[in-house]
Design a protein around this motif. Sequence first.
Motif, PDB file in Angstrom:
ATOM      1  N   PHE A  64       0.851  -1.178   0.000  1.00  0.00           N
ATOM      2  CA  PHE A  64       0.000   0.000   0.000  1.00  0.00           C
ATOM      3  C   PHE A  64       0.895   1.239   0.000  1.00  0.00           C
ATOM      4  O   PHE A  64       2.111   1.153   0.189  1.00  0.00           O
ATOM      5  N   LYS A  65       0.269   2.398  -0.224  1.00  0.00           N
ATOM      6  CA  LYS A  65       1.013   3.663  -0.247  1.00  0.00           C
ATOM      7  C   LYS A  65       0.464   4.613   0.806  1.00  0.00           C
ATOM      8  O   LYS A  65      -0.744   4.686   1.024  1.00  0.00           O
ATOM      9  N   ILE A  66       1.393   5.320   1.443  1.00  0.00           N
ATOM     10  CA  ILE A  66       1.043   6.430   2.330  1.00  0.00           C
ATOM     11  C   ILE A  66       1.852   7.619   1.836  1.00  0.00           C
ATOM     12  O   ILE A  66       3.086   7.569   1.830  1.00  0.00           O
ATOM     13  N   LEU A  67       1.144   8.681   1.403  1.00  0.00           N
ATOM     14  CA  LEU A  67       1.808   9.881   0.851  1.00  0.00           C
ATOM     15  C   LEU A  67       2.806   9.512  -0.247  1.00  0.00           C
ATOM     16  O   LEU A  67       3.962   9.923  -0.245  1.00  0.00           O
ATOM     17  N   ASP A  68       2.357   8.697  -1.174  1.00  0.00           N
ATOM     18  CA  ASP A  68       3.156   8.249  -2.325  1.00  0.00           C
ATOM     19  C   ASP A  68       4.406   7.449  -1.962  1.00  0.00           C
ATOM     20  O   ASP A  68       5.302   7.277  -2.782  1.00  0.00           O
ATOM     21  N   ILE A  69       4.496   6.984  -0.734  1.00  0.00           N
ATOM     22  CA  ILE A  69       5.618   6.109  -0.333  1.00  0.00           C
ATOM     23  C   ILE A  69       5.076   4.683  -0.256  1.00  0.00           C
ATOM     24  O   ILE A  69       4.091   4.402   0.436  1.00  0.00           O
ATOM     25  N   LYS A  70       5.732   3.795  -0.990  1.00  0.00           N
ATOM     26  CA  LYS A  70       5.296   2.398  -1.044  1.00  0.00           C
ATOM     27  C   LYS A  70       5.678   1.696   0.267  1.00  0.00           C
ATOM     28  O   LYS A  70       6.823   1.762   0.720  1.00  0.00           O
ATOM     29  N   HIS A  71       4.696   1.016   0.863  1.00  0.00           N
ATOM     30  CA  HIS A  71       4.888   0.233   2.084  1.00  0.00           C
ATOM     31  C   HIS A  71       4.502  -1.214   1.800  1.00  0.00           C
ATOM     32  O   HIS A  71       3.596  -1.475   1.009  1.00  0.00           O
ATOM     33  N   THR A  72       5.141  -2.128   2.483  1.00  0.00           N
ATOM     34  CA  THR A  72       4.765  -3.533   2.438  1.00  0.00           C
ATOM     35  C   THR A  72       4.647  -4.025   3.878  1.00  0.00           C
ATOM     36  O   THR A  72       5.574  -3.862   4.667  1.00  0.00           O
ATOM     37  N   LEU A  73       3.495  -4.594   4.203  1.00  0.00           N
ATOM     38  CA  LEU A  73       3.287  -5.168   5.526  1.00  0.00           C
ATOM     39  C   LEU A  73       3.239  -6.681   5.381  1.00  0.00           C
ATOM     40  O   LEU A  73       2.434  -7.214   4.631  1.00  0.00           O
ATOM     41  N   GLU A  74       4.128  -7.346   6.082  1.00  0.00           N
ATOM     42  CA  GLU A  74       4.142  -8.812   6.101  1.00  0.00           C
ATOM     43  C   GLU A  74       3.749  -9.264   7.497  1.00  0.00           C
ATOM     44  O   GLU A  74       4.239  -8.721   8.489  1.00  0.00           O
ATOM     45  N   ILE A  75       2.844 -10.240   7.571  1.00  0.00           N
ATOM     46  CA  ILE A  75       2.515 -10.825   8.867  1.00  0.00           C
ATOM     47  C   ILE A  75       2.745 -12.333   8.797  1.00  0.00           C
ATOM     48  O   ILE A  75       2.538 -12.960   7.756  1.00  0.00           O
ATOM     49  N   LYS A  76       3.207 -12.861   9.906  1.00  0.00           N
ATOM     50  CA  LYS A  76       3.500 -14.293   9.975  1.00  0.00           C
ATOM     51  C   LYS A  76       3.056 -14.781  11.350  1.00  0.00           C
ATOM     52  O   LYS A  76       3.489 -14.260  12.379  1.00  0.00           O
ATOM     53  N   THR A  77       2.173 -15.780  11.387  1.00  0.00           N
ATOM     54  CA  THR A  77       1.690 -16.370  12.633  1.00  0.00           C
ATOM     55  C   THR A  77       2.249 -17.788  12.725  1.00  0.00           C
ATOM     56  O   THR A  77       2.129 -18.569  11.781  1.00  0.00           O
ATOM     57  N   TYR A  78       2.853 -18.093  13.881  1.00  0.00           N
ATOM     58  CA  TYR A  78       3.495 -19.400  14.054  1.00  0.00           C
ATOM     59  C   TYR A  78       3.512 -19.771  15.531  1.00  0.00           C
ATOM     60  O   TYR A  78       3.227 -18.965  16.412  1.00  0.00           O
ATOM     61  N   SER A  79       3.887 -21.008  15.793  1.00  0.00           N
ATOM     62  CA  SER A  79       3.896 -21.549  17.150  1.00  0.00           C
ATOM     63  C   SER A  79       5.314 -21.565  17.713  1.00  0.00           C
ATOM     64  O   SER A  79       6.256 -21.949  17.023  1.00  0.00           O
ATOM     65  N   LEU A  80       5.420 -21.162  18.979  1.00  0.00           N
ATOM     66  CA  LEU A  80       6.683 -21.310  19.693  1.00  0.00           C
ATOM     67  C   LEU A  80       6.701 -22.707  20.314  1.00  0.00           C
ATOM     68  O   LEU A  80       5.656 -23.258  20.643  1.00  0.00           O
ATOM     69  N   ASN A  81       7.848 -23.268  20.484  1.00  0.00           N
ATOM     70  CA  ASN A  81       7.954 -24.601  21.098  1.00  0.00           C
ATOM     71  C   ASN A  81       8.237 -24.417  22.579  1.00  0.00           C
ATOM     72  O   ASN A  81       9.326 -24.686  23.054  1.00  0.00           O
ATOM     73  N   ASP A  82       7.228 -23.928  23.347  1.00  0.00           N
ATOM     74  CA  ASP A  82       7.504 -23.556  24.735  1.00  0.00           C
ATOM     75  C   ASP A  82       6.597 -24.219  25.773  1.00  0.00           C
ATOM     76  O   ASP A  82       6.871 -24.123  26.959  1.00  0.00           O
ATOM     77  N   SER A  83       5.527 -24.885  25.363  1.00  0.00           N
ATOM     78  CA  SER A  83       4.573 -25.525  26.289  1.00  0.00           C
ATOM     79  C   SER A  83       4.166 -24.591  27.428  1.00  0.00           C
ATOM     80  O   SER A  83       3.993 -25.003  28.565  1.00  0.00           O
ATOM     81  N   SER A  84       4.011 -23.313  27.132  1.00  0.00           N
ATOM     82  CA  SER A  84       3.784 -22.322  28.190  1.00  0.00           C
ATOM     83  C   SER A  84       2.330 -22.149  28.589  1.00  0.00           C
ATOM     84  O   SER A  84       2.040 -21.542  29.606  1.00  0.00           O
ATOM     85  N   ILE A  85       1.401 -22.679  27.820  1.00  0.00           N
ATOM     86  CA  ILE A  85      -0.009 -22.561  28.183  1.00  0.00           C
ATOM     87  C   ILE A  85      -0.430 -23.869  28.846  1.00  0.00           C
ATOM     88  O   ILE A  85      -0.415 -24.929  28.225  1.00  0.00           O
ATOM     89  N   VAL A  86      -0.750 -23.790  30.133  1.00  0.00           N
ATOM     90  CA  VAL A  86      -1.034 -24.980  30.932  1.00  0.00           C
ATOM     91  C   VAL A  86      -2.456 -24.884  31.468  1.00  0.00           C
ATOM     92  O   VAL A  86      -2.838 -23.881  32.067  1.00  0.00           O
ATOM     93  N   ARG A  87      -3.233 -25.938  31.238  1.00  0.00           N
ATOM     94  CA  ARG A  87      -4.610 -25.994  31.740  1.00  0.00           C
ATOM     95  C   ARG A  87      -4.761 -27.237  32.605  1.00  0.00           C
ATOM     96  O   ARG A  87      -4.350 -28.319  32.210  1.00  0.00           O
ATOM     97  N   ASN A  88      -5.363 -27.090  33.780  1.00  0.00           N
ATOM     98  CA  ASN A  88      -5.669 -28.220  34.641  1.00  0.00           C
ATOM     99  C   ASN A  88      -7.100 -28.633  34.351  1.00  0.00           C
ATOM    100  O   ASN A  88      -8.035 -27.900  34.664  1.00  0.00           O
ATOM    101  N   LEU A  89      -7.271 -29.791  33.745  1.00  0.00           N
ATOM    102  CA  LEU A  89      -8.601 -30.240  33.316  1.00  0.00           C
ATOM    103  C   LEU A  89      -9.175 -31.310  34.234  1.00  0.00           C
ATOM    104  O   LEU A  89     -10.009 -32.096  33.827  1.00  0.00           O
ATOM    105  N   SER A  90      -8.727 -31.362  35.473  1.00  0.00           N
ATOM    106  CA  SER A  90      -9.158 -32.399  36.416  1.00  0.00           C
ATOM    107  C   SER A  90     -10.636 -32.261  36.734  1.00  0.00           C
ATOM    108  O   SER A  90     -11.135 -31.165  36.946  1.00  0.00           O
ATOM    109  N   GLN A  91     -11.304 -33.401  36.796  1.00  0.00           N
ATOM    110  CA  GLN A  91     -12.721 -33.431  37.142  1.00  0.00           C
ATOM    111  C   GLN A  91     -12.931 -33.838  38.597  1.00  0.00           C
ATOM    112  O   GLN A  91     -13.917 -33.509  39.204  1.00  0.00           O
TER     113      GLN A  91
END
Length: 194
Positions: A64-91
């Motif tokens: 896209f352009k802002i004030l005639d200056i060309k911009h490029t936005l790149e996005i990248k979604t990926y997984s970290l190998n960290d096991s950091s989200i922990v849920r206790n599912l005990s009943q």
Amino acid sequence: MKQFLILILILSILSSCDRRKSDKIQPKLEQKTELETVKSKKEINTINNYWALILDTISSKKEFKILDIKHTLEIKTYSLNDSSIVRNLSQNGEQVYIDHSHKMVTDFKLLTDSIVDKKQIDRTDFEKKLIPEFYAECNLFSTEIDSIVGNNIYLSSDLAVPDTDNQWRVWYSIKINNNQLGKLEIKETDYVGL
């Protein structure tokens, strides 16, 4: 003969001492064995589920352009190998089921001629706008560019609790000032389910 009787007396005294010593040691060994059994039962009743690393990387690019200056936005979604989200599912109290998953992040890269600006987001960027119970277990699921108007980038991210239909969408914007990515401004959050 006297010496022989003295020798037998000494041996019998020593023998009785050894027996008393072994009697004292035996209960301690039995106690340790019982303790180890209790510990191993607890270990057997604890189930740790580790989700596999998500190897997919979701990328997109917009020019896209802002004030005639060309911009490029790149996005990248990926997984970290960290096991950091922990849920206790005990009943119940007898069995413990713990679920571990990896944190997902989205990297933004803004390119303008020779200038590069980077920013990374994850679920913590949305903590204040999400229900605390949901936030404690959720993960960033995806990020998409909705539109670019002037120097504002409008995006949406889905956050979900792994292996459930509990999913929320967050709409937000990032302003570009002097070819730099600004802070996230959250516009709206809503439950979207599946």
